[in-house]
Design a protein around this motif. Sequence first.
Motif, PDB file in Angstrom:
ATOM      1  N   MET A 124       0.823  -1.213   0.000  1.00 15.70           N
ATOM      2  CA  MET A 124       0.000   0.000   0.000  1.00 15.70           C
ATOM      3  C   MET A 124       0.857   1.263   0.000  1.00 15.70           C
ATOM      4  N   LEU A 125       1.940   1.255   0.779  1.00 18.42           N
ATOM      5  CA  LEU A 125       2.812   2.429   0.875  1.00 18.42           C
ATOM      6  C   LEU A 125       4.264   1.975   0.854  1.00 18.42           C
ATOM      7  N   THR A 126       5.065   2.633   0.027  1.00 18.27           N
ATOM      8  CA  THR A 126       6.499   2.373  -0.015  1.00 18.27           C
ATOM      9  C   THR A 126       7.231   3.702   0.048  1.00 18.27           C
ATOM     10  N   VAL A 127       7.984   3.912   1.115  1.00 15.23           N
ATOM     11  CA  VAL A 127       8.780   5.127   1.298  1.00 15.23           C
ATOM     12  C   VAL A 127      10.234   4.775   0.997  1.00 15.23           C
ATOM     13  N   SER A 128      10.858   5.542   0.114  1.00 19.42           N
ATOM     14  CA  SER A 128      12.232   5.248  -0.297  1.00 19.42           C
ATOM     15  C   SER A 128      13.108   6.490  -0.152  1.00 19.42           C
ATOM     16  N   ASP A 129      14.150   6.362   0.661  1.00 21.47           N
ATOM     17  CA  ASP A 129      15.161   7.408   0.832  1.00 21.47           C
ATOM     18  C   ASP A 129      14.531   8.765   1.125  1.00 21.47           C
ATOM     19  N   LEU A 130      13.517   8.786   1.988  1.00 16.66           N
ATOM     20  CA  LEU A 130      12.825  10.037   2.331  1.00 16.66           C
ATOM     21  C   LEU A 130      13.750  10.960   3.109  1.00 16.66           C
ATOM     22  N   GLN A 131      13.766  12.222   2.707  1.00 16.73           N
ATOM     23  CA  GLN A 131      14.608  13.216   3.369  1.00 16.73           C
ATOM     24  C   GLN A 131      13.805  14.478   3.654  1.00 16.73           C
ATOM     25  N   MET A 132      14.016  15.023   4.854  1.00 15.07           N
ATOM     26  CA  MET A 132      13.402  16.289   5.251  1.00 15.07           C
ATOM     27  C   MET A 132      14.478  17.128   5.913  1.00 15.07           C
ATOM     28  N   ARG A 133      14.807  18.235   5.286  1.00 14.70           N
ATOM     29  CA  ARG A 133      15.829  19.126   5.837  1.00 14.70           C
ATOM     30  C   ARG A 133      15.243  20.502   6.076  1.00 14.70           C
ATOM     31  N   PHE A 134      15.569  21.059   7.215  1.00 15.51           N
ATOM     32  CA  PHE A 134      15.202  22.427   7.551  1.00 15.51           C
ATOM     33  C   PHE A 134      16.508  23.213   7.670  1.00 15.51           C
ATOM     34  N   LYS A 135      16.899  23.820   6.560  1.00 16.40           N
ATOM     35  CA  LYS A 135      18.204  24.473   6.451  1.00 16.40           C
ATOM     36  C   LYS A 135      19.299  23.434   6.713  1.00 16.40           C
ATOM     37  N   ALA A 136      20.042  23.565   7.821  1.00 15.53           N
ATOM     38  CA  ALA A 136      21.150  22.627   8.062  1.00 15.53           C
ATOM     39  C   ALA A 136      20.719  21.385   8.835  1.00 15.53           C
ATOM     40  N   ALA A 174      16.294  16.459   9.612  1.00 12.66           N
ATOM     41  CA  ALA A 174      15.283  15.868  10.487  1.00 12.66           C
ATOM     42  C   ALA A 174      14.974  14.430  10.098  1.00 12.66           C
ATOM     43  N   VAL A 175      14.924  14.164   8.797  1.00 13.97           N
ATOM     44  CA  VAL A 175      14.745  12.810   8.272  1.00 13.97           C
ATOM     45  C   VAL A 175      15.830  12.606   7.226  1.00 13.97           C
ATOM     46  N   ASP A 176      16.610  11.542   7.395  1.00 13.65           N
ATOM     47  CA  ASP A 176      17.822  11.407   6.587  1.00 13.65           C
ATOM     48  C   ASP A 176      17.901  10.037   5.905  1.00 13.65           C
ATOM     49  N   GLY A 177      17.086   9.872   4.864  1.00 11.79           N
ATOM     50  CA  GLY A 177      17.146   8.627   4.099  1.00 11.79           C
ATOM     51  C   GLY A 177      16.321   7.495   4.666  1.00 11.79           C
ATOM     52  N   VAL A 178      15.073   7.761   5.047  1.00  9.59           N
ATOM     53  CA  VAL A 178      14.197   6.739   5.631  1.00  9.59           C
ATOM     54  C   VAL A 178      13.521   5.927   4.524  1.00  9.59           C
ATOM     55  N   SER A 179      13.540   4.608   4.672  1.00  9.98           N
ATOM     56  CA  SER A 179      12.894   3.711   3.714  1.00  9.98           C
ATOM     57  C   SER A 179      12.144   2.604   4.464  1.00  9.98           C
ATOM     58  N   PHE A 180      10.901   2.365   4.079  1.00 15.84           N
ATOM     59  CA  PHE A 180      10.123   1.250   4.629  1.00 15.84           C
ATOM     60  C   PHE A 180       8.881   1.067   3.763  1.00 15.84           C
ATOM     61  N   SER A 181       8.192  -0.025   3.979  1.00 18.13           N
ATOM     62  CA  SER A 181       6.944  -0.284   3.269  1.00 18.13           C
ATOM     63  C   SER A 181       5.875  -0.701   4.266  1.00 18.13           C
ATOM     64  N   VAL A 182       4.620  -0.508   3.877  1.00 15.97           N
ATOM     65  CA  VAL A 182       3.479  -0.885   4.714  1.00 15.97           C
ATOM     66  C   VAL A 182       2.539  -1.740   3.872  1.00 15.97           C
ATOM     67  N   ARG A 183       2.188  -2.887   4.405  1.00 16.01           N
ATOM     68  CA  ARG A 183       1.322  -3.809   3.674  1.00 16.01           C
ATOM     69  C   ARG A 183      -0.143  -3.549   4.025  1.00 16.01           C
ATOM     70  N   PRO A 184      -1.052  -3.835   3.112  1.00 19.50           N
ATOM     71  CA  PRO A 184      -2.477  -3.635   3.400  1.00 19.50           C
ATOM     72  C   PRO A 184      -2.924  -4.426   4.626  1.00 19.50           C
ATOM     73  N   GLY A 185      -3.636  -3.759   5.524  1.00 20.84           N
ATOM     74  CA  GLY A 185      -4.212  -4.411   6.692  1.00 20.84           C
ATOM     75  C   GLY A 185      -3.314  -4.553   7.892  1.00 20.84           C
ATOM     76  N   GLU A 186      -2.034  -4.193   7.780  1.00 19.22           N
ATOM     77  CA  GLU A 186      -1.120  -4.350   8.906  1.00 19.22           C
ATOM     78  C   GLU A 186      -0.979  -3.036   9.680  1.00 19.22           C
ATOM     79  N   THR A 187      -0.350  -3.143  10.841  1.00 17.11           N
ATOM     80  CA  THR A 187       0.026  -1.967  11.618  1.00 17.11           C
ATOM     81  C   THR A 187       1.542  -1.955  11.748  1.00 17.11           C
ATOM     82  N   LEU A 188       2.154  -0.900  11.236  1.00 22.07           N
ATOM     83  CA  LEU A 188       3.594  -0.714  11.369  1.00 22.07           C
ATOM     84  C   LEU A 188       3.845   0.274  12.493  1.00 22.07           C
ATOM     85  N   GLY A 189       4.539  -0.157  13.541  1.00 25.73           N
ATOM     86  CA  GLY A 189       4.889   0.736  14.635  1.00 25.73           C
ATOM     87  C   GLY A 189       6.178   1.480  14.320  1.00 25.73           C
ATOM     88  N   LEU A 190       6.233   2.758  14.667  1.00 20.24           N
ATOM     89  CA  LEU A 190       7.425   3.570  14.444  1.00 20.24           C
ATOM     90  C   LEU A 190       7.829   4.164  15.783  1.00 20.24           C
TER      91      LEU A 190
END
Length: 316
Positions: free
Chosen positions: A1-13, A16-32
């Motif tokens: 259902m969802l695939t996150v690949s190399d997600l990055q979030m930068r606020f200037k220097a 905050a998020v530096d290369g996050v990758s994971f997937s979520v399957r239909p009907g499951e609960t992924l804890g973070l």
Amino acid sequence: MLTVSDLQMRFKAVRAVDGVSFSVRPGETLGLVGESGCGKSTTARAIVRLLEPTGGSILFQGRDIAHARQRELRPLRRDLQMIFQDPYSSLNPRQTVGQIIANPLIVQGISGVTAKVGELLDMVGLIPEHADRYPHEFSGGQAQRIGIARALATRPKLVIADEPVSALDVSVQAQIVNLLEELQRELGLTYIFIAHDLSVVRRVSDRVAVMYLGRIVEIGDRHALYDSPAHPYTRALLSAVPVPDPKVERKRERIVLQGDPPSPAAPPPGCSFHPRCPQAKEICSVERPLLQVHRDREVACHFPLQPDDPSAGRPG
């Protein structure tokens, strides 16, 4: 259902998020899970596009929404919703409960708004008469139920719950967790459940991803991860979870990490955990480990713990 690949979030220097990758399957609960400030909530807000990602891709139901325009996102938001940590700050104090829940229905052009608002209130354990009241007239637990009703108004497929119980009393937390589990069974929902309470995450999740300083360091089945952590940080994190049995609590090993977490504005080279890791070696300060398959999960560590390693025994 969802695939996150190399997600990055930068606020200037700040990374905050530096290369996050994971997937979520239909009907499951992924804890973070992870320490405060590790990037959990920023990851969630980037996925639902409340924040504009600075890099990477977010593939939702086969479509990359990482840089989609707002008009392109509107129809997708029907299937992707979010429950926020603080129910009071996320509810408009100038609108009635009925207006708050009706807003997503109106935006998506869904008919029969009044009847659906009553159904949603009943679904979360409130009564239709509550539709004419304002958020400040409700307790914290009731206000969070309103937030849940709003998130479910469009019958989404994926719901991101960003620490939905951390602002509530312990007794109320159990009620909200029970409600979320019931709604998942009834509606076939898929969850990303973000929390710092590891006991709650273990109860509700099918798989668990552990974050440290903007990166995922371990992800796998909840039972395997909790019973035999492979990353030194995961093991230290789990050792801090209190155990109800006083005898077990006295005997088990408590791992106290030295120093403070590094700043996201100046992360250390190599493995971001190496300055605090009791098992760090020279390579850890030079080469950044990538998520790789180890036993039955993925681990970002040059020297993952083994089940037969005395230092990798169950943390309790």
